[in-house]
Write an enzyme that holds these catalytic residues in place. Structure first.
Site, PDB file in Angstrom:
ATOM      1  N   GLU A   1       0.877  -1.169   0.000  1.00  0.00           N
ATOM      2  CA  GLU A   1       0.000   0.000   0.000  1.00  0.00           C
ATOM      3  C   GLU A   1       0.918   1.223   0.000  1.00  0.00           C
ATOM      4  OE1 GLU A   1      -2.709   0.224   3.317  1.00  0.00           O
ATOM      5  OE2 GLU A   1      -3.499   2.148   2.606  1.00  0.00           O
TER       6      GLU A   1
ATOM      7  N   ARG B   1       5.348 -12.770   9.628  1.00  0.00           N
ATOM      8  CA  ARG B   1       6.036 -11.531   9.302  1.00  0.00           C
ATOM      9  C   ARG B   1       7.376 -11.473  10.021  1.00  0.00           C
ATOM     10  NH1 ARG B   1       2.758  -7.235   9.311  1.00  0.00           N
ATOM     11  NH2 ARG B   1       4.221  -5.707  10.096  1.00  0.00           N
TER      12      ARG B   1
ATOM     13  N   LYS C   1       4.659   0.794   9.161  1.00  0.00           N
ATOM     14  CA  LYS C   1       4.753   2.049   8.416  1.00  0.00           C
ATOM     15  C   LYS C   1       4.170   3.218   9.212  1.00  0.00           C
ATOM     16  CE  LYS C   1       3.036   0.142   4.725  1.00  0.00           C
ATOM     17  NZ  LYS C   1       2.415  -0.063   3.407  1.00  0.00           N
TER      18      LYS C   1
END
Ligand code: ATP
Ligand code: MG
Length: 570
Positions: free
Chosen positions: A46, A272, A282
C-alpha cells in the site's frame, strides 16, 4: 569510482540454492500435478509509506520464488485508500524494489486501475443477491457484529430487493449521499464463526481526491474485495501474505467463488519479520519522521530500505539475511546481531581495508626526522593482495592514533599504548611511549614516542613479542572527515510491545554520534559518495550521499564485531 568488488547479481538474487519451505512445497505440488504451468506471484504494497526490512522479506519471497520457478512477479500498488497514499511513496517503492535487485519488467500494476472493473463486480454481486446497501452508521454496524462467542445481528437493510440495492449503489457512485452514510456489504452470514465473514463492508463513500484517479470516484472498494479480485484479474497463482490475513482467506475465496472467477489464486500466509531493536510498522515509522525523531525516511538508523541504502548496507546483504531467516508460520523476533552478521559476511570479501582514526590523539615520534616521509605498501585486501592491489601509506614524525588506544595509567591487560610500553603501528614501526604533553587542565594533548628503526614494516629485528597493533594515519598527509556512528534505533529489544509504554519513550537516545574531527589516510582523497571501506579495527563505512572532496562524510555501516552483545552482558 566504485571501489567495490561485486559478486554477480545472478548468484546473489536467487532466494537460495533451494532451502525448501512449505510454500515451495505447495508450488512444486501445483506444478507437478499440472494445476499450474507457470508461477505468478505479486508484491502488493500500500503506497502509504516507505518500504522497510519486513517488506524486504516479502519481496525476496515473492520475486525470488517467481524467479526460481521461471515465472513472474507483479509489483502492484494496493492504492484503494486515498487518504494516506501519495506519489512520493509510489516512487520510493519502485526505487527500493529495484535497488533490492528485483525487476517486475512490464508487470507494474495499480489496484486503482481496476476501479471500474471492481465496480462492475460489485453490481454483479448485488444482482446475484450477494451484496446489499446498508444505511446503518459505522457505529451501528460495529455494534451489531457480535463477538467471538456471540453471533452478530442482521441489519434492518439486509433484505432489500436487488433493484433497490442496484439503485442505491449507483447513486452512491454518483455522489448523492454523504460520506459515511451508507456502505455496500457482502451478504454472507451474521452468525459465521469467523467475524470477517459477518457481512463485511465492500465499499464506502469517501470524498477525497485519489493520487491516480483524482475525483473520478467518491466510493472506494475495501481491501478484502480489491485484493482477491486484483489477484484474479492479473492471473496470480500464489498470493503470499503475512499471517494476519489468515482469517480473511475464507472471504478471499468467497468473493472469487460468488463471481465465478475462472482464476482462483491460492492465498498462503507466512510469519512476518520482527527485527529486534527496531520497528516494522509504516504507521509508526511515519510518526518518527513526522515528529522529527529521525532525519527523514532515509535516516541511516531507520529500518526502511531507503535508510538502509543510505547507511551503506548492500542489497546483497539484505537478501542474504532474508534467505537465512527463511519462511515459516511461527512469529518470532530476529536478533539484530543476525542481521549484522549477514551484513559483515557480505561486506568482508568485497570491501577494501584502509586506515581511519575516529577520535584522533597526536603522537610525536621524537627520534624520527622532521621532514622525512616514508611510504609503506599496504594491500587493500591483506588476505588476498592481488584482488585490488595496494596503496602507499605515508609515515611521518607526527601521526594520529585513537584516543582510546592510549592510557596513561593502563588497566590490567591493556596491550595498547601506555608510558614505557611498546606497540606496533600497523605496517610501519614499533614505537615506545616516552612521555605525554598536557594542557593547563591536565588533558593529554599529545603522546611522545620513540621508534625502533630496526622494525621497519612492524617486525622487530630481535623477534621480541609485541602484543598490540594500532592503526594510525600521518598527521600532515591524512584528510579530515566527519564520521557518523549509529547504534540501535530503539533501546528496547521489542519496541512498541509493552502495554502502557509509548514506543517513542523506547527510542535509544544515543543512536547517533557525530565525530567531526576524524582523520582518514591520504589515499582516500578521491572517495566518491557511495564508496565503501573497512577502516581497520573500526568497522565498515560508506561515504554518505552528501560527502564531497572538501567535506568527507562516512556512515558506519556496522562494527567488525558484535559489541552490543558484550555491553549487554556486562
Ligand atoms: P505496515 O504494518 O508496515 O503498514 P503492511 O502489511 O500494512 O505493513 P503493506 O504495504 O500492505 O504493508 O505490505 C505489503 C506486503 O508486505 C504485504 O504482503 C505484507 O504482508 C508484507 N509485509 C509487510 N510487513 C511485513 C513484515 N514485517 N514481514 C514480512 N512481510 C511483510
Ligand atoms: Mg497492509
Amino acid at each position: 569510482m566504485s571501489n567495490e568488488v561485486n559478486s554477480t547479481p545472478e548468484e546473489a538474487v536467487s532466494t537460495s540454492p533451494h532451502a525448501t519451505n512449505f510454500i515451495r512445497n505447495i508450488i512444486e505440488e501445483d506444478l507437478a500435478s499440472g494445476k499450474h504451468t507457470t508461477v505468478v506471484t505479486r508484491f502488493p504494497p500500500e503506497p502509504n509509506g516507505y518500504l522497510h526490512i519486513g517488506h524486504a522479506k516479502a519481496i525476496c519471497l515473492d520475486f525470488g520464488l517467481a524467479k526460481d520457478y521461471g515465472g513472474r512477479c507483479h509489483l502492484r500498488m494496493d492504492d484503494t485508500n486515498p487518504e494516506k497514499e501519495d506519489n512520493e511513496y509510489i516512487n520510493s517503492i519502485q526505487q527500493d524494489v529495484k535497488w533490492l535487485g528485483f525487476d517486475w519488467g512490464e508487470n507494474m500494476f495499480f489496484a486503482s486501475s481496476y476501479f471500474e472493473q471492481l465496480y462492475q463486480f460489485a453490481e454483479e454481486l448485488i444482482r446475484k443477491g450477494k451484496a446489499y446497501v446498508d444505511d446503518s452508521s459505522a457505529e451501528e454496524i460495529r455494534a451489531a457484529r457480535g463477538t467471538l462467542t456471540e453471533p452478530g445481528q442482521e441489519s434492518p437493510y439486509r433484505n432489500r430487493s436487488v433493484e433497490e440495492n442496484l439503485d442505491l449503489f449507483r447513486r452512491m457512485r454518483a455522489g448523492e449521499f454523504e460520506d459515511g452514510s451508507r456502505v455496500l456489504r457482502a451478504k454472507i452470514d451474521m452468525a459465521h464463526p469467523n467475524i470477517v465473514m459477518r457481512d463485511p463492508t465492500l465499499y464506502r463513500i469517501r470524498r477525497k481526491a485519489h493520487a491516480r484517479t483524482g475525483n473520478a470516484w467518491v466510493i472506494y472498494p475495501m481491501y478484502d474485495f480489491t485484493h482477491c479480485l486484483s489477484d484474479s484479474i492479473e492471473g496470480i497463482t500464489h498470493s503470499l501474505c503475512t499471517l494476519e490475513f489468515e482469517n480473511n482467506r475464507p472471504l478471499y475465496d468467497w468473493v472469487l467463488e460468488q463471481l465465478d472467477r475462472p482464476c482462483r489464486p491460492r492465498q498462503i500466509e507466512f510469519a512476518r519479520l520482527n527485527l529486534e531493536s527496531t520497528i516494522v510498522s509504516k504507521r509508526k515509522l511515519l510518526q518518527l519522521v513526522r515528529d522529527h525523531h529521525v532525519n527523514g525516511w532515509d535516516d541511516p538508523r531507520m529500518p526502511t530500505l531507503a535508510g538502509m541504502r543510505r547507511r551503506g548496507y548492500t542489497p546483497e546483504s539484505i537478501r542474504l539475511f532474508c534467505e537465512r531467516i527463511g519462511i515459516s508460520k511461527a512469529e518470532t523476533w530476529i536478533a539484530w546481531s543476525e542481521f549484522e552478521k549477514a551484513v559483515r559476511d557480505d561486506l568482508n570479501p568485497k570491501v577494501p581495508r584502509v586506515m581511519g582514526v575516529l577520535r584522533p590523539l597526536k603522537v610525536i615520534i621524537d627520534n624520527y626526522p622532521e621532514d622525512k616521509t616514508e611510504y609503506f605498501e599496504a594491500p587493500y585486501f591483506p588476505d588476498d593482495p592481488p584482488k585490488m592491489g595496494e596503496r602507499q601509506v605515508p609515515f611521518t614524525k607526527e601521526i594520529y592514533i585513537e584516543q582510546d588506544d592510549f592510557m596513561e595509567e593502563p588497566i590490567p591487560k591493556f596491550f595498547r599504548l601506555a608510558p614505557g610500553k611498546e606497540v606496533r603501528l600497523r605496517r610501519a614501526y614499533i614505537v615506545k611511549c616516552v612521555g605525554v604533553d598536557k594542557d593547563e587542565n591536565g588533558n593529554i594533548t599529545a603522546v611522545h614516542c620513540t621508534y625502533d628503526p630496526e622494525s621497519r614494516g612492524g617486525n622487530p629485528a630481535d623477534g621480541r613479542k609485541i602484543k598490540g597493533t594500532l592503526h594510525w594515519v600521518s598527521a600532515k598527509d591524512s584528510l579530515k572527515a566527519e564520521v557518523r556512528l549509529y547504534d540501535r534505533l530503539f533501546a528496547a529489544e521489542h519496541p512498541a510491545c509493552t502495554e502502557g509504554v509509548d514506543f517513542i519513550d523506547e527510542l535509544n537516545p544515543n543512536s547517533l554520534e557525530v565525530l567531526s574531527e576524524a582523520r582518514v589516510e591520504a589515499s582516500m582523497a578521491n572517495t566518491q559518495a557511495g564508496d565503501r571501506f573497512q577502516f581497520e579495527r573500526q568497522g565498515y563505512f560508506m561515504a554518505d550521499q552528501d560527502s564531497t572532496a572538501d567535506h568527507l562524510i562516512f556512515n558506519r555501516i556496522v562494527t567488525l564485531k558484535d559489541t552490543w552483545a558484550k555491553i549487554n552482558k556486562k
